[in-house]
Scaffold this motif. Structure first.
Motif, PDB file in Angstrom:
ATOM      1  N   GLY A  42      10.100   5.564   7.919  1.00 12.51           N
ATOM      2  CA  GLY A  42      10.795   4.201   7.967  1.00 12.51           C
ATOM      3  C   GLY A  42       9.837   3.495   8.555  1.00 12.51           C
ATOM      4  O   GLY A  42      10.262   2.023   8.056  1.00 12.51           O
ATOM      5  N   ALA A  43       8.857   3.516   9.427  1.00  8.84           N
ATOM      6  CA  ALA A  43       8.131   2.433   9.936  1.00  8.84           C
ATOM      7  C   ALA A  43       7.255   2.098   8.668  1.00  8.84           C
ATOM      8  O   ALA A  43       7.024   0.766   8.650  1.00  8.84           O
ATOM      9  CB  ALA A  43       7.290   3.000  10.956  1.00  8.84           C
ATOM     10  N   VAL A  44       6.588   2.792   7.877  1.00  6.08           N
ATOM     11  CA  VAL A  44       5.903   2.345   6.920  1.00  6.08           C
ATOM     12  C   VAL A  44       6.837   1.542   5.814  1.00  6.08           C
ATOM     13  O   VAL A  44       6.365   0.587   5.358  1.00  6.08           O
ATOM     14  CB  VAL A  44       5.212   3.726   6.016  1.00  6.08           C
ATOM     15  N   CYS A  45       7.951   1.976   5.668  1.00  5.21           N
ATOM     16  CA  CYS A  45       8.769   1.235   4.540  1.00  5.21           C
ATOM     17  C   CYS A  45       9.061  -0.377   5.373  1.00  5.21           C
ATOM     18  O   CYS A  45       9.107  -1.193   4.605  1.00  5.21           O
ATOM     19  CB  CYS A  45      10.080   1.810   4.333  1.00  5.21           C
ATOM     20  N   THR A  46       9.254  -0.308   6.484  1.00  3.23           N
ATOM     21  CA  THR A  46       9.560  -1.405   7.272  1.00  3.23           C
ATOM     22  C   THR A  46       8.322  -2.419   7.234  1.00  3.23           C
ATOM     23  O   THR A  46       8.433  -3.525   6.807  1.00  3.23           O
ATOM     24  CB  THR A  46      10.090  -1.378   8.621  1.00  3.23           C
ATOM     25  N   MET A  47       7.169  -1.979   7.187  1.00  3.62           N
ATOM     26  CA  MET A  47       6.160  -2.757   7.295  1.00  3.62           C
ATOM     27  C   MET A  47       5.657  -3.128   5.889  1.00  3.62           C
ATOM     28  O   MET A  47       5.329  -4.367   5.606  1.00  3.62           O
ATOM     29  CB  MET A  47       4.662  -1.798   7.771  1.00  3.62           C
ATOM     30  N   ILE A  48       5.712  -2.467   4.919  1.00  4.90           N
ATOM     31  CA  ILE A  48       5.917  -2.965   3.498  1.00  4.90           C
ATOM     32  C   ILE A  48       6.729  -4.023   3.266  1.00  4.90           C
ATOM     33  O   ILE A  48       6.495  -4.963   2.556  1.00  4.90           O
ATOM     34  CB  ILE A  48       5.844  -1.639   2.624  1.00  4.90           C
ATOM     35  N   GLY A  49       8.034  -3.948   3.580  1.00  2.26           N
ATOM     36  CA  GLY A  49       9.012  -5.032   3.316  1.00  2.26           C
ATOM     37  C   GLY A  49       8.472  -6.228   4.217  1.00  2.26           C
ATOM     38  O   GLY A  49       8.686  -7.267   3.687  1.00  2.26           O
ATOM     39  N   VAL A  50       7.923  -6.086   5.293  1.00  2.00           N
ATOM     40  CA  VAL A  50       7.755  -7.264   6.108  1.00  2.00           C
ATOM     41  C   VAL A  50       6.408  -8.091   5.522  1.00  2.00           C
ATOM     42  O   VAL A  50       6.149  -9.129   4.966  1.00  2.00           O
ATOM     43  CB  VAL A  50       7.248  -6.984   7.750  1.00  2.00           C
ATOM     44  N   ALA A  51       5.452  -6.969   4.940  1.00  2.00           N
ATOM     45  CA  ALA A  51       4.372  -7.439   3.828  1.00  2.00           C
ATOM     46  C   ALA A  51       4.954  -8.306   2.566  1.00  2.00           C
ATOM     47  O   ALA A  51       4.377  -9.451   2.182  1.00  2.00           O
ATOM     48  CB  ALA A  51       3.263  -6.379   3.454  1.00  2.00           C
ATOM     49  N   LEU A  52       5.923  -7.700   2.040  1.00  2.00           N
ATOM     50  CA  LEU A  52       6.557  -8.323   0.855  1.00  2.00           C
ATOM     51  C   LEU A  52       7.109  -9.880   1.289  1.00  2.00           C
ATOM     52  O   LEU A  52       7.106 -10.660   0.291  1.00  2.00           O
ATOM     53  CB  LEU A  52       7.509  -7.709   0.339  1.00  2.00           C
ATOM     54  N   ILE A  53       7.656 -10.016   2.379  1.00  2.00           N
ATOM     55  CA  ILE A  53       8.122 -11.325   2.817  1.00  2.00           C
ATOM     56  C   ILE A  53       7.092 -11.995   2.881  1.00  2.00           C
ATOM     57  O   ILE A  53       7.085 -13.410   2.471  1.00  2.00           O
ATOM     58  CB  ILE A  53       8.999 -11.077   4.031  1.00  2.00           C
ATOM     59  N   ALA A  54       5.866 -11.892   3.376  1.00  2.00           N
ATOM     60  CA  ALA A  54       4.668 -12.591   3.181  1.00  2.00           C
ATOM     61  C   ALA A  54       4.189 -12.941   2.140  1.00  2.00           C
ATOM     62  O   ALA A  54       3.812 -14.022   1.548  1.00  2.00           O
ATOM     63  CB  ALA A  54       3.649 -12.109   4.115  1.00  2.00           C
ATOM     64  N   VAL A  55       4.351 -11.994   1.072  1.00  2.00           N
ATOM     65  CA  VAL A  55       3.829 -12.427  -0.398  1.00  2.00           C
ATOM     66  C   VAL A  55       4.846 -13.187  -0.918  1.00  2.00           C
ATOM     67  O   VAL A  55       4.299 -14.259  -1.584  1.00  2.00           O
ATOM     68  CB  VAL A  55       3.941 -11.006  -1.076  1.00  2.00           C
ATOM     69  N   ARG A  56       6.221 -12.958  -0.698  1.00  2.00           N
ATOM     70  CA  ARG A  56       7.114 -14.082  -1.239  1.00  2.00           C
ATOM     71  C   ARG A  56       6.894 -15.542  -0.667  1.00  2.00           C
ATOM     72  O   ARG A  56       7.225 -16.472  -1.515  1.00  2.00           O
ATOM     73  CB  ARG A  56       8.709 -13.396  -0.982  1.00  2.00           C
ATOM     74  N   ALA A  57       6.697 -15.720   0.343  1.00  2.00           N
ATOM     75  CA  ALA A  57       6.351 -17.089   1.128  1.00  2.00           C
ATOM     76  C   ALA A  57       5.225 -17.575   0.492  1.00  2.00           C
ATOM     77  O   ALA A  57       5.299 -18.910   0.325  1.00  2.00           O
ATOM     78  CB  ALA A  57       6.074 -16.824   2.476  1.00  2.00           C
ATOM     79  N   ARG A  58       4.129 -16.915  -0.175  1.00  2.00           N
ATOM     80  CA  ARG A  58       3.210 -17.450  -1.022  1.00  2.00           C
ATOM     81  C   ARG A  58       3.538 -17.650  -2.443  1.00  2.00           C
ATOM     82  O   ARG A  58       2.656 -18.462  -2.839  1.00  2.00           O
ATOM     83  CB  ARG A  58       1.946 -16.748  -0.710  1.00  2.00           C
ATOM     84  N   MET A  59       4.406 -17.128  -2.932  1.00  2.00           N
ATOM     85  CA  MET A  59       4.866 -17.309  -4.405  1.00  2.00           C
ATOM     86  C   MET A  59       5.400 -18.950  -4.584  1.00  2.00           C
ATOM     87  O   MET A  59       5.929 -19.481  -3.673  1.00  2.00           O
ATOM     88  CB  MET A  59       5.782 -16.273  -4.770  1.00  2.00           C
TER      89      MET A  59
END
Length: 68
Positions: A42-59
């Motif tokens: 669950g912690a890994v999935c949550t961290m990947i989701g947070v990283a995807l938010i950062a990716v989305r912010a740069r798109m």
């Protein structure tokens, strides 16, 4: 990948990860290894989701490109 898909995937990963971590918290009383597995997964999935938010912010947003 389109921005909408990245955004949707990020929130699904965040909420699923948090749910798995909480489930692991409750399961660890009965089976410590399984509870730890759920919490780590669950912690890994949550961290990947947070990283995807950062990716989305740069798109670049396609709606802003059409306004020009």
């Amino acid at each position: 990948m389109r921005a909408a898909r990245v955004e949707a995937a990020s929130w699904v990963l965040i909420y699923a990860g948090l749910l798995a971590a909480v489930l692991g918290w409750f399961v660890r009383g009965q089976s410590a290894p399984m509870g730890l597995g759920f919490m780590l997964g669950g912690a890994v999935c949550t961290m990947i989701g947070v990283a995807l938010i950062a990716v989305r912010a740069r798109m670049k947003d396609p709606t802003q490109e059409q306004d020009r």
